[in-house]
Design an enzyme around this catalytic site. Sequence first.
Site: not given
Ligand code: NAI
Length: 256
Positions: A146, A159
């Site tokens: 991130s 985080y």
């Molecule tokens: P999201 O919440 O939309 O999707 C995350 C997915 O990971 C979900 O489907 C969830 O069920 C799954 N997940 C959570 N814990 C889990 C576990 N223990 N085992 C397997 N799956 C698990 O989140 P998003 O926004 O798509 O984020 C994806 C990645 O990108 C994350 O690592 C987040 O920190 C990173 N990120 C997101 C940003 C944003 O602005 N949305 C910015 C920077 C980084």
Amino acid sequence: MTNPLFDLTGRVAIVTGGNAGIGLAMARGLAEAGASVVIADLNSANSEQAKAALEISGRPVLALTTDVTVPTSVANMVAATVKEFGRVDILVNNAGISIAAPAETMTLAEWQKVIDVNMTAPFLCAQAVYPAMKDAGGGKIINIASVLAMLGAGGAANYAASKGGILQLTRSLAAAWAIDNIQVNAILPGWIDTELTLRARERRPELHDRILARTPASRWGRPQDLAGAAVFLASAAADFVNGAALTVDGGYSIMG
Ligand code: NAI
């Protein structure tokens, strides 16, 4: 015709947290570039829908229910992938969570949960795919960090620490496994419109406009903005890219 540098035909990719948001968009990008894709997610409620969305690419898709914080679940994820597709070429460590709390009152459980999912689990998953990648003569590991790997977050110390940690993990694994022709790189997304940030915007209504004002691109990111970076780092085009941190944030982090 696809540029062969970016062609992933015959490659097998695991995307953790691949059922939603950024993970699903990157999985789609990898499938459209020719890879067979495994989406490994804790939330199986979205599995069928995500699988169907990816199968439009025409590539085979396997949806697994996986908790990336549990070593046996991670081992099953890799075993099921090898059983189905015979190999693992690409691991995208994307699963991640956010638990916001003031630093002074954050509980140990809130700290630990975020570190476990965002930093320790990518290490477990990387270790688990290493033997298959080494045996195959190489591989690609892409860690989703991130911009908060580089910037402080007063309301989310857990985080930001986890994302700083995964960036250092990226560099360390890149150094360790270059000899095995495994490249390990990080993508640093800026503010992307997903469930994760929806919750943050519900808590802090001013957040939306504050991010917009600071972003030279004048918009929030969309999950599909990350697909190209994932395809690049998964492909032969990035064979000499190792330990890098690729920011995809519309310019957010370059602003003073
Ligand atoms: P999201 O919440 O939309 O999707 C995350 C997915 O990971 C979900 O489907 C969830 O069920 C799954 N997940 C959570 N814990 C889990 C576990 N223990 N085992 C397997 N799956 C698990 O989140 P998003 O926004 O798509 O984020 C994806 C990645 O990108 C994350 O690592 C987040 O920190 C990173 N990120 C997101 C940003 C944003 O602005 N949305 C910015 C920077 C980084």
